[in-house]
Design a protein around this motif. Structure first.
Motif, short mmCIF file in Angstrom:
data_model
loop_
_atom_site.label_atom_id
_atom_site.label_comp_id
_atom_site.label_asym_id
_atom_site.label_seq_id
_atom_site.Cartn_x
_atom_site.Cartn_y
_atom_site.Cartn_z
N GLY A 150 0.65 -1.36 -0.06
CA GLY A 150 0.16 0.26 -0.10
C GLY A 150 1.01 1.33 0.15
N ALA A 151 2.20 1.31 0.26
CA ALA A 151 2.92 2.49 0.38
C ALA A 151 3.13 3.05 -0.78
N ILE A 152 2.81 2.44 -2.09
CA ILE A 152 2.92 2.98 -3.50
C ILE A 152 1.75 3.96 -3.58
N GLU A 153 0.72 4.00 -2.79
CA GLU A 153 -0.44 4.92 -2.93
C GLU A 153 0.20 6.28 -1.97
N ARG A 154 1.28 6.15 -1.25
CA ARG A 154 1.32 7.24 -0.37
C ARG A 154 2.73 7.83 -0.48
N VAL A 155 3.81 7.30 -1.16
CA VAL A 155 4.93 7.71 -1.40
C VAL A 155 4.96 8.15 -2.98
N PRO A 156 5.14 9.39 -3.20
CA PRO A 156 5.23 9.80 -4.76
C PRO A 156 6.72 9.25 -5.29
N VAL A 157 6.41 8.85 -6.49
CA VAL A 157 7.65 8.16 -7.28
C VAL A 157 7.99 9.28 -8.38
N ALA A 158 9.08 9.77 -8.70
CA ALA A 158 9.18 10.51 -9.98
C ALA A 158 10.24 9.57 -10.67
N LYS A 159 9.79 9.50 -12.26
CA LYS A 159 10.76 8.96 -13.21
C LYS A 159 11.24 9.94 -13.89
N VAL A 160 12.55 10.01 -13.93
CA VAL A 160 13.57 11.05 -14.56
C VAL A 160 14.35 10.34 -15.63
N THR A 161 14.54 11.17 -16.85
CA THR A 161 15.34 10.75 -18.04
C THR A 161 16.72 10.73 -17.65
N ASN A 162 17.52 11.55 -16.82
CA ASN A 162 18.82 11.38 -16.38
C ASN A 162 19.01 12.04 -14.96
N LEU A 163 19.64 10.67 -14.34
CA LEU A 163 19.70 10.88 -12.84
C LEU A 163 20.70 11.99 -12.58
N VAL A 164 22.03 12.00 -13.30
CA VAL A 164 22.86 12.85 -12.94
C VAL A 164 22.28 14.45 -13.23
N ASN A 165 21.49 14.70 -14.09
CA ASN A 165 20.82 16.06 -14.37
C ASN A 165 20.10 16.21 -13.15
N THR A 166 19.38 15.41 -12.82
CA THR A 166 18.28 15.43 -11.62
C THR A 166 18.92 15.99 -10.47
N VAL A 167 20.17 15.04 -10.08
CA VAL A 167 20.93 15.39 -8.94
C VAL A 167 21.35 16.88 -8.88
N LYS A 168 22.11 17.14 -10.13
CA LYS A 168 22.59 18.50 -10.05
C LYS A 168 21.11 19.61 -9.76
N ASP A 169 20.22 19.30 -10.29
CA ASP A 169 19.11 20.27 -10.00
C ASP A 169 18.70 20.15 -8.52
N LEU A 170 18.84 19.20 -8.12
CA LEU A 170 18.51 19.09 -6.48
C LEU A 170 19.44 19.73 -5.59
N LYS A 171 20.83 19.84 -5.97
CA LYS A 171 21.78 20.49 -5.50
C LYS A 171 21.77 21.88 -5.42
N ASP A 172 21.07 22.27 -6.93
CA ASP A 172 21.14 23.71 -7.01
C ASP A 172 19.76 24.28 -6.27
N ARG A 173 19.18 23.26 -5.54
CA ARG A 173 17.69 23.80 -5.14
C ARG A 173 17.97 23.51 -3.54
N GLY A 174 19.39 23.20 -3.08
CA GLY A 174 19.71 23.36 -1.79
C GLY A 174 19.70 21.66 -1.09
N VAL A 175 19.63 20.78 -1.72
CA VAL A 175 19.59 19.54 -1.17
C VAL A 175 20.75 18.87 -1.10
N TRP A 176 21.23 18.24 -0.02
CA TRP A 176 22.59 17.70 0.17
C TRP A 176 22.39 16.20 -0.29
N VAL A 177 23.41 15.60 -1.13
CA VAL A 177 23.23 14.60 -1.67
C VAL A 177 24.05 13.55 -1.14
N PHE A 178 23.77 12.35 -0.85
CA PHE A 178 24.63 11.16 0.07
C PHE A 178 24.36 10.02 -0.96
#
Length: 250
Positions: A150-178
């Motif tokens: 049932g967690a699939i109904e409560r946890v949003p899942v984003a599917k992205v084309t490029n993880l590297v670019n997505t991580v760069k975007d997250l870092k630009d938005r103030g997210v620390w990546v581990f």
């Protein structure tokens, strides 16, 4: 969204999907002779009737076939498709809870049971969303839904084309990546109190080299036995709960 019909399998996943008004459901399948006295079955019938859904009573053999012989517990839902979130949706999910974002990024997880288990733990540990790549990764399937309980109904899942670019975007938005690796900081020292994203590598190869270059800090899980790596969902569970511990200290 996928265009073909898929299924949600099992009683508790069915209840979670029926309660989610944003989940499109085409039909409810109940096994012939299923006990209407069972509390969960009663809940399924009530929710299905409340949404004016078609309820079909079918032989167990048909459910076995449709579920590829998984443990369907006499209940299946035919659904349109699982809807994926956007990265903005994940940030909005954190903002609604007035919490610093906490995301889980999965680098090419191929096993649907691992993805389902990770979603289940992400829900329990308070993650605001999971990010997966479009290619070389399992998507949101009926097996994932079943395993997630049932967690699939409560946890949003984003599917992205490029993880590297997505991580760069997250870092630009103030997210620390581990990330996770054989060498790194002991995960028990990890403080995920601020905006954080945790990358879990694939079952066999770990985090891809290009993605590793974007990581702010590597975390490692110490092991004293002969096994040198853990199942992806087990490692994810340990790390997510360390994140939970630092964000919700005793």
């Amino acid at each position: 969204m996928k265009n073909n019909e898929d299924f949600i399998i099992g009683r508790h996943p069915a209840v979670a999907a029926l309660r989610n008004q944003e989940q499109d459901i085409n039909k409810v399948f109940l096994q012939n002779g299923i006990s209407k006295d069972d509390e969960t079955v009663q809940t399924i019938l009530k929710l299905a009737k409340g949404r004016h859904l078609v309820i079909s009573n079918v032989p167990k053999s048909k459910l076995d076939l449709m579920s590829d012989h998984q443990n369907h517990q006499g209940v299946m839902l035919a659904i349109a498709a699982f809807k994926y979130a956007t990265i903005d949706d994940l940030f909005e999910n954190a903002a609604k809870k007035n919490e610093a974002p906490f995301f889980v990024i999965l680098d090419n997880i191929a096993d649907p049971h691992n993805l389902g288990s990770i979603l289940r733990t992400a829900d329990a540990a308070g993650a605001h969303g999971v990010i997966i790549p479009k290619h070389r990764s399992v998507g949101l399937t009926s097996t994932v839904a079943k395993t997630s309980a049932g967690a699939i109904e409560r946890v949003p899942v984003a599917k992205v084309t490029n993880l590297v670019n997505t991580v760069k975007d997250l870092k630009d938005r103030g997210v620390w990546v581990f990330g996770t690796d054989m060498q790194g900081t002991d995960y028990r020292r990890w403080n995920a109190e601020g905006a954080s994203a945790l990358i879990i590598g694939s079952e066999g190869k770990g985090i891809s080299p290009l993605l590793k270059k974007q990581v702010d800090e590597m975390l490692t899980i110490p092991m004293i036995g002969n096994i040198q790596s853990l199942n992806a969902s087990v490692a994810a569970g340990l790390l997510m709960y360390q994140g939970f511990n630092s964000r919700h200290p005793l």
